[in-house]
Design a protein around this motif. Structure first.
Motif, mmCIF file in Angstrom:
data_model
loop_
_atom_site.group_PDB
_atom_site.id
_atom_site.type_symbol
_atom_site.label_atom_id
_atom_site.label_comp_id
_atom_site.label_asym_id
_atom_site.label_seq_id
_atom_site.Cartn_x
_atom_site.Cartn_y
_atom_site.Cartn_z
ATOM 1 N N PRO A 1 0.813 -1.220 0.000
ATOM 2 C CA PRO A 1 0.000 0.000 0.000
ATOM 3 C C PRO A 1 0.842 1.265 0.000
ATOM 4 C CG PRO A 1 0.057 -0.956 2.185
ATOM 5 C CD PRO A 1 0.733 -1.947 1.281
ATOM 6 N N ILE A 2 0.202 2.341 -0.513
ATOM 7 C CA ILE A 2 0.774 3.679 -0.447
ATOM 8 C C ILE A 2 0.143 4.370 0.751
ATOM 9 C CG2 ILE A 2 1.010 5.896 -1.624
ATOM 10 C CD1 ILE A 2 0.843 4.377 -4.260
ATOM 11 N N LEU A 3 0.975 5.020 1.558
ATOM 12 C CA LEU A 3 0.504 5.620 2.802
ATOM 13 C C LEU A 3 0.507 7.134 2.714
ATOM 14 C CD1 LEU A 3 2.503 3.388 5.321
ATOM 15 C CD2 LEU A 3 0.243 2.963 4.326
ATOM 16 N N GLY A 4 -0.454 7.717 3.384
ATOM 17 C CA GLY A 4 -0.537 9.167 3.455
ATOM 18 C C GLY A 4 0.338 9.700 4.578
ATOM 19 N N ALA A 5 0.226 11.001 4.795
ATOM 20 C CA ALA A 5 1.075 11.659 5.788
ATOM 21 C C ALA A 5 0.858 11.110 7.184
ATOM 22 C CB ALA A 5 0.824 13.163 5.767
ATOM 23 N N ASN A 6 -0.382 10.736 7.507
ATOM 24 C CA ASN A 6 -0.680 10.234 8.843
ATOM 25 C C ASN A 6 -0.677 8.709 8.910
ATOM 26 O OD1 ASN A 6 -2.906 9.713 7.346
ATOM 27 N ND2 ASN A 6 -4.358 10.864 8.652
ATOM 28 N N GLY A 7 -0.204 8.080 7.833
ATOM 29 C CA GLY A 7 -0.066 6.634 7.845
ATOM 30 C C GLY A 7 -1.249 5.863 7.320
ATOM 31 N N GLN A 8 -2.309 6.541 6.885
ATOM 32 C CA GLN A 8 -3.459 5.816 6.357
ATOM 33 C C GLN A 8 -3.204 5.360 4.931
ATOM 34 O OE1 GLN A 8 -3.168 9.002 6.474
ATOM 35 N NE2 GLN A 8 -4.306 10.072 4.867
ATOM 36 N N ILE A 9 -3.829 4.253 4.539
ATOM 37 C CA ILE A 9 -3.682 3.725 3.180
ATOM 38 C C ILE A 9 -4.501 4.582 2.235
ATOM 39 C CG2 ILE A 9 -4.095 1.747 1.687
ATOM 40 C CD1 ILE A 9 -3.723 -0.050 4.108
ATOM 41 N N ILE A 10 -3.858 5.066 1.175
ATOM 42 C CA ILE A 10 -4.566 5.916 0.228
ATOM 43 C C ILE A 10 -4.644 5.289 -1.160
ATOM 44 C CG2 ILE A 10 -3.987 8.036 1.469
ATOM 45 C CD1 ILE A 10 -1.764 8.538 -0.530
ATOM 46 N N ALA A 11 -3.803 4.292 -1.466
ATOM 47 C CA ALA A 11 -3.824 3.652 -2.789
ATOM 48 C C ALA A 11 -2.931 2.424 -2.738
ATOM 49 C CB ALA A 11 -3.353 4.619 -3.863
ATOM 50 N N ASP A 12 -2.934 1.648 -3.846
ATOM 51 C CA ASP A 12 -2.014 0.514 -3.937
ATOM 52 C C ASP A 12 -1.120 0.628 -5.163
ATOM 53 O OD1 ASP A 12 -3.673 -0.044 -6.022
ATOM 54 O OD2 ASP A 12 -4.347 -1.987 -5.281
ATOM 55 N N HIS A 13 -1.160 1.798 -5.865
ATOM 56 C CA HIS A 13 -0.265 2.021 -6.981
ATOM 57 C C HIS A 13 -0.154 3.508 -7.241
ATOM 58 C CE1 HIS A 13 -4.217 2.078 -8.952
ATOM 59 N NE2 HIS A 13 -3.653 2.877 -9.876
ATOM 60 N N VAL A 14 0.884 3.889 -7.986
ATOM 61 C CA VAL A 14 1.113 5.276 -8.375
ATOM 62 C C VAL A 14 0.706 5.422 -9.831
ATOM 63 C CG1 VAL A 14 2.856 7.054 -8.789
ATOM 64 C CG2 VAL A 14 3.018 5.599 -6.756
#
Length: 823
Positions: free
Chosen positions: A801-814
């Motif tokens: 997973p891709i993580l946001g600034a606070n550590g939440q999952i925001i996506a699984d690819h760029v």
């Protein structure tokens, strides 16, 4: 008395005093009327101790006895043919004995004696005289070389043995083994003769100072390297004895005056020394200098010329034929060039002294102790102690010479010998050392032979000057004196310092055989499967066999990262499953990116002691390879370790197979990380995309840029990854080219750098460049495409997973924002 030569002039009786004399001494010491009122308690205790231990030659006799015992111990502890060049010296003895002729060297042609065939023959003739009664026809069975011995590598943990040993070396000795031990004993006797001369030299240079004589004797007797050499088959033993004797006779000629007998004995000694080793010729200028000094002092120029002629003539008669033979056979008097070819010349030989300086440490070490095949060394701190001893002695010696030079003198050149005659022995010793060192430098400039033991022919003078320097540095009155009651005692602390020095040197020399030499020759024992760590043991159904004869039961690669120049430890467990007639060589090869070999070790398994032809079916051996990694290897990278067996004669690698006989390719023992330069503090750019498990995508570069392509073209995508810690596993990178309707047009899925540097090897602070190639399909329709990037677990397909600034999952690819245009 022999032919007018008084051996008792050496001032040390080799034999004990008569029993009657000992009784008289004992009676005198125990019945001397000493009143308690005339002596303090301390004086009485001191007198009692010195009466019993420091009278006569007791200390020296103890020193000689200890030397003989230690030399025999070194001989017993060192396996047959494990001393440096011992096999080649024995080959010389064997060929002269069998053929009755001296070998002729043929440059480039290998022979059992190699460079030793260029050595003068006196030592070998004496060895033959000592062993003519022994049948040595079994030499080929006793002398079996280890082709993979790690010669000159003190860091080696195995294959230190020069030869393969067998039960033929066991006691009771017979054949070649017996001959080796007899010749080693002959070396011990030559060493004892050297010690007698050293004591006499010290008494000549420092008359009345028995502490100096004792210190000089101990510095030779308890030098571990000298003990090791005397306990081996080596012509250095005779060369050292004759070199020290030559110095003694030169000093005697100076101190006692010119005479026909002294010139005669000196000429014969130098001739014998020149027939023992080429370095014996260095005694000629020493003898002539002694003759010149004596003639100057006595104003007997004619006698001096006669003495010089006698010496040179006797040397020519005794040894000249050997040097004429060299000139006739090889076109050179000394034969050194031919000898260096046989030994292996340095590239560009001869090299300059400046180029030899990096070898100073090995030269220094090998004066005090480097054993075996120049691959067994003393603890490092001990060399520092010897260095301190040498530095202290040098300072004291300079002080001693300066004090003597500061005496009032007339500074009249015609009277300089009379005024400063006590410095002539110093000058003679210095001349011998300089001449010997010049010969060593010349020889070392031709071939790699920087060994301090080559200085041993001059060690009598070296030890004497060291003892005098130590005495002066400690400012001790090292002399015997008479007490008010007539007892022989030491004044002040007299012999305490040299006694303690002798005891310390003896202690070290006595421990070396058991703590340094013997442990290096302890053969390994077979192990059991229970001894294999769980993580290293290979399940039975997955075990690999080599040639149907050896099974790989376990393998393990060092876990920690290594750096260029380090050694990577690889351990394998082999088991014999069938009898073998061939002695196979085991190997561990280390490869870096691009299958570039970065290090290798090829040597006999079972630590070099038990070739495979001697394995019994069922024997299980643990083998550890310490593979050196090339210093220019570039990291960070993943290292791949391959292991196997091959026939050294044919270079054929044994094919690895599965249990059912299916042929395999390479056998990979494991992987290791090659570290790069020390990583700086982690500084991840804020725009970097943060994945889970410590992985960041810092940048993406496309080629061509702008990305406009046609069907069949190639798109290069270079990803720059960063890590702020070690990822927990290896991930696969995916780079997908997605059409407008969401279909994958082309893709490039593989681990970073094509699998050559998996994510599981990354460390915090590292930056990894990772290029993926996408080929546009020929039928790709024109349009705009998107690039999807990411990582996933190969076994499950689960994306990281891709993580946001606070550590939440925001996506699984760029999704790369720039469109890919296909025309």
């Amino acid at each position: 008395m022999t032919n007018g030569f008084r051996w008792d002039q050496i001032q040390i009786s080799f034999y004990c005093q008569s029993f009657a004399s000992a009784q008289d001494d004992f009676f005198a010491m125990t019945h001397q009327p000493i009143l308690a009122s005339q002596q303090s308690t301390t004086e009485r205790v001191r007198a009692m101790v010195f009466r019993r231990t420091l009278t006569g030659t007791t200390l020296f006799r103890l020193c000689y006895l200890a030397f003989v015992i230690l030399s025999v111990v070194y001989s017993l502890v060192t396996p047959v043919f494990e001393a440096s060049d011992e096999s080649r010296h024995f080959a010389m003895i064997d060929v002269i004995r069998r053929t009755g002729a001296l070998p002729v060297q043929h440059p480039g042609e290998k022979s059992p004696w190699q460079q030793e065939g260029s050595q003068p023959p006196l030592y070998y003739v004496l060895a033959i005289a000592a062993t003519f009664w022994i049948d040595t026809s079994d030499v080929s069975q006793v002398l079996r070389y280890n082709p993979h011995a790690f010669i000159g590598q003190p860091t080696a943990q195995d294959n230190r043995n020069l030869v393969i040993h067998s039960e033929r070396e066991g006691f009771p000795w017979r054949g070649t083994t017996l001959a080796i031990h007899v010749i080693r004993l002959l070396g011990t006797l030559m060493g004892l003769g050297t010690l007698l001369c050293v004591t006499a030299i010290a008494r000549e240079v420092a008359p009345g100072r028995e502490g100096v004589a004792l210190g000089a004797t101990a510095l030779v007797a308890f030098n571990p390297m000298y003990l090791f050499v005397t306990a081996s088959v080596n012509n250095d033993n005779l060369a050292t004895f004759l070199g020290v004797l030559g110095l003694l006779l030169s000093l005697r000629l100076w101190s006692r005056g010119l005479s026909f007998q002294r010139a005669l004995w000196l000429g014969l000694t130098i001739g014998a020394a020149s027939l023992a080793k080429v370095g014996g010729l260095a005694l000629i200028p020493l003898a002539l200098a002694a003759v010149g000094a004596a003639a100057w002092r006595e104003r007997k120029w004619r006698q001096g010329i006669v003495a010089g002629v006698i010496i040179v003539t006797l040397v020519g008669i005794t040894a000249g034929w050997w040097y004429l033979r060299n000139q006739w056979l090889y076109g050179e008097w000394l034969g050194l060039w031919t000898m260096s070819i046989q030994a292996g010349q340095r590239p560009g030989a001869p090299v300059s002294l400046l180029e030899l300086l990096p070898e100073w440490q090995g030269f220094r070490y090998s004066y005090w102790g480097v054993f075996g095949a120049f691959n067994i060394v003393l603890p490092g701190w001990l060399y520092s102690v010897y260095d301190l001893l040498l530095i202290t002695a040098a300072v004291g010696l300079i002080w001693e010479v300066v004090q003597r030079l500061r005496r009032p003198g007339r500074f009249d050149l015609s009277r300089v010998i009379e005024d400063y005659g006590d410095l002539v022995p110093f000058a003679l010793i210095a001349l011998q050392v300089v001449m010997t060192m010049a010969g060593i430098i010349r020889w070392t400039s031709l071939t790699k032979a920087s060994q301090g033991r080559l200085l041993f022919p001059a060690m009598g003078g070296i030890a004497t000057l060291m003892a005098m320097g130590l005495a002066r540095a400690l400012h001790l009155p090292l002399r015997f004196g008479r007490s008010p009651h007539g007892l022989t005692v030491a004044r002040g602390i007299g012999l305490y310092a040299p006694m303690l020095l002798s005891l310390a040197l003896f202690t070290v020399a006595a421990l070396v055989p058991f703590t340094v030499i013997a442990p290096a020759y302890v053969p390994p024992q077979p192990v059991t499967e229970a001894d294999i760590p769980g993580g290293a043991r290979i399940p039975e159904e997955r075990r690999v066999r080599f040639g149907g004869q050896v099974e790989l039961v376990g393998m393990q690669v060092e876990a920690g990262p290594v750096r260029p120049g380090d050694r990577l430890e690889v351990t394998v467990w082999w088991q014999a499953v069938a009898p073998m007639q061939v002695d196979y060589t085991a190997f561990a090869h280390v490869y870096g990116p691009g299958h570039v070999k970065l290090g290798e070790v090829n040597r006999y398994p079972a630590s070099g002691w038990f070739p495979t032809s001697r394995w019994r079916v069922g024997d299980l051996w643990r083998d550890t390879f310490r593979v050196p990694i090339q210093g220019e290897a570039a990291g960070p990278a993943m290292l791949t370790v391959e292991v196997g067996l091959f026939d050294a004669d044919t270079l054929a690698v044994l094919t690895p197979t599965t249990g059912d006989g299916t042929a395999l390719g390479r056998v990979i023992a494991g992987y290791a990380k090659l570290a790069g330069k020390a990583a700086a503090a982690v500084d991840i750019p804020p725009q970097a995309t943060r994945f889970g498990d410590h992985i960041f995508l810092e940048s993406v570069e496309l080629t061509p840029d702008p990305p406009t392509l046609r069907p069949g073209d190639v798109l290069s995508v270079t990803l720059t990854w960063r890590a702020d810690g070690r990822p927990s596993r290896g991930y696969t990178v995916f780079v997908h080219l997605i059409s407008e309707n969401g279909q994958i047009v082309t893709q490039g899925d593989e681990p970073p750098q094509g699998g050559e540097y998996p994510t599981s090897f990354w460390d915090a602070g590292e930056r990894i460049a990772d290029t993926h190639i996408l080929t546009i399909p020929p039928d790709a329709p024109p349009g705009q495409y998107r690039l999807y990037l990411g990582l996933y677990v190969l076994e499950t397909g689960e994306r990281l997973p891709i993580l946001g600034a606070n550590g939440q999952i925001i996506a699984d690819h760029v999704v790369w924002p720039t469109s890919i245009v296909i025309r």
